[in-house]
Design a protein around this motif. Structure first.
Motif, mmCIF file in Angstrom:
data_model
loop_
_atom_site.group_PDB
_atom_site.id
_atom_site.type_symbol
_atom_site.label_atom_id
_atom_site.label_comp_id
_atom_site.label_asym_id
_atom_site.label_seq_id
_atom_site.Cartn_x
_atom_site.Cartn_y
_atom_site.Cartn_z
ATOM 1 N N GLY A 71 0.822 -1.213 0.000
ATOM 2 C CA GLY A 71 0.000 0.000 0.000
ATOM 3 C C GLY A 71 0.850 1.254 0.000
ATOM 4 O O GLY A 71 0.574 2.209 -0.730
ATOM 5 N N ILE A 72 1.888 1.262 0.812
ATOM 6 C CA ILE A 72 2.777 2.434 0.889
ATOM 7 C C ILE A 72 3.562 2.609 -0.410
ATOM 8 O O ILE A 72 3.642 3.718 -0.961
ATOM 9 C CB ILE A 72 3.719 2.306 2.104
ATOM 10 N N ILE A 73 4.113 1.521 -0.908
ATOM 11 C CA ILE A 73 4.916 1.592 -2.143
ATOM 12 C C ILE A 73 4.063 2.069 -3.313
ATOM 13 O O ILE A 73 4.452 2.976 -4.061
ATOM 14 C CB ILE A 73 5.564 0.227 -2.447
ATOM 15 N N TRP A 74 2.892 1.463 -3.501
ATOM 16 C CA TRP A 74 2.038 1.831 -4.625
ATOM 17 C C TRP A 74 1.421 3.209 -4.462
ATOM 18 O O TRP A 74 1.114 3.875 -5.459
ATOM 19 C CB TRP A 74 0.973 0.773 -4.873
ATOM 20 N N SER A 75 1.249 3.656 -3.212
ATOM 21 C CA SER A 75 0.772 5.034 -3.006
ATOM 22 C C SER A 75 1.792 6.013 -3.572
ATOM 23 O O SER A 75 1.440 6.964 -4.279
ATOM 24 C CB SER A 75 0.562 5.325 -1.521
ATOM 25 N N ARG A 76 3.033 5.783 -3.256
ATOM 26 C CA ARG A 76 4.100 6.651 -3.772
ATOM 27 C C ARG A 76 4.183 6.574 -5.296
ATOM 28 O O ARG A 76 4.256 7.592 -5.988
ATOM 29 C CB ARG A 76 5.441 6.248 -3.127
ATOM 30 N N TYR A 77 4.149 5.346 -5.808
ATOM 31 C CA TYR A 77 4.255 5.131 -7.254
ATOM 32 C C TYR A 77 3.146 5.866 -8.004
ATOM 33 O O TYR A 77 3.384 6.465 -9.053
ATOM 34 C CB TYR A 77 4.197 3.633 -7.563
ATOM 35 N N SER A 78 1.925 5.842 -7.449
ATOM 36 C CA SER A 78 0.788 6.440 -8.147
ATOM 37 C C SER A 78 0.932 7.948 -8.310
ATOM 38 O O SER A 78 0.267 8.546 -9.151
ATOM 39 C CB SER A 78 -0.509 6.118 -7.407
ATOM 40 N N LEU A 79 1.795 8.557 -7.512
ATOM 41 C CA LEU A 79 1.993 10.008 -7.615
ATOM 42 C C LEU A 79 3.193 10.398 -8.468
ATOM 43 O O LEU A 79 3.368 11.566 -8.783
ATOM 44 C CB LEU A 79 2.130 10.612 -6.214
ATOM 45 N N VAL A 80 4.024 9.424 -8.834
ATOM 46 C CA VAL A 80 5.177 9.753 -9.674
ATOM 47 C C VAL A 80 5.006 9.298 -11.119
ATOM 48 O O VAL A 80 5.768 9.720 -11.988
ATOM 49 C CB VAL A 80 6.504 9.183 -9.094
ATOM 50 N N ILE A 81 4.011 8.445 -11.380
ATOM 51 C CA ILE A 81 3.781 8.026 -12.757
ATOM 52 C C ILE A 81 3.044 9.127 -13.518
ATOM 53 O O ILE A 81 2.488 10.045 -12.932
ATOM 54 C CB ILE A 81 2.964 6.709 -12.821
ATOM 55 N N ILE A 82 3.083 9.026 -14.824
ATOM 56 C CA ILE A 82 2.344 9.963 -15.666
ATOM 57 C C ILE A 82 1.366 9.135 -16.483
ATOM 58 O O ILE A 82 1.790 8.209 -17.178
ATOM 59 C CB ILE A 82 3.296 10.753 -16.586
ATOM 60 N N PRO A 83 0.088 9.396 -16.402
ATOM 61 C CA PRO A 83 -0.560 10.434 -15.613
ATOM 62 C C PRO A 83 -0.627 10.041 -14.134
ATOM 63 O O PRO A 83 -0.682 8.863 -13.799
ATOM 64 C CB PRO A 83 -1.970 10.496 -16.202
ATOM 65 N N LYS A 84 -0.616 11.054 -13.276
ATOM 66 C CA LYS A 84 -0.794 10.792 -11.844
ATOM 67 C C LYS A 84 -2.137 10.096 -11.677
ATOM 68 O O LYS A 84 -3.113 10.472 -12.305
ATOM 69 C CB LYS A 84 -0.778 12.087 -11.048
#
Length: 119
Positions: A71-84
């Motif tokens: 959950g923590i890892i994918w939360s971070r990932y979801s904000l750095v990918i494009i599109p957010k």
């Protein structure tokens, strides 16, 4: 399978109201996997909420730790990918929070069992 999905989306496209058109056409909208993956991942949150009533001695700490970590890892990932992908962010925050709560319950139970000389 892709043809079936594309046909369904094309058919549904005619019925989307103009106010919902920006969401429908968004890069992470219902026409993409960026929408459907988080939508189905909410089932993990629902299962986690159901486990809040589970007896604490039946909780799996390793399972809760792995769910919290993802959950923590994918939360971070979801904000750095494009599109957010804010829907992916939201679902993963909830997965992490429910798992962290379960870890807290299990650890408190183990500590109280040690101090009371129980199990």
């Amino acid at each position: 399978m892709a043809k079936v999905y594309k046909t369904l989306i094309t058919a549904a496209d005619r019925f989307v109201p103009s106010k919902l058109r920006p969401l429908w056409e968004h890069e992470a909208g219902p026409k993409t996997i960026f929408f459907w993956a988080p939508a189905f991942k909410w089932s993990l949150v629902i299962a986690g909420l159901g486990d809040l009533n589970r007896p604490v001695e039946n909780l799996s700490i390793p399972q809760s730790v792995s769910l919290a970590a993802t959950g923590i890892i994918w939360s971070r990932y979801s904000l750095v990918i494009i599109p957010k992908n804010y829907s992916l962010f939201a679902v993963n925050v909830f997965v992490a929070l429910t798992s962290l709560y379960q870890i807290g319950r299990a650890v408190r139970h183990q500590q109280s069992a040690k101090t009371s000389g129980g199990k």
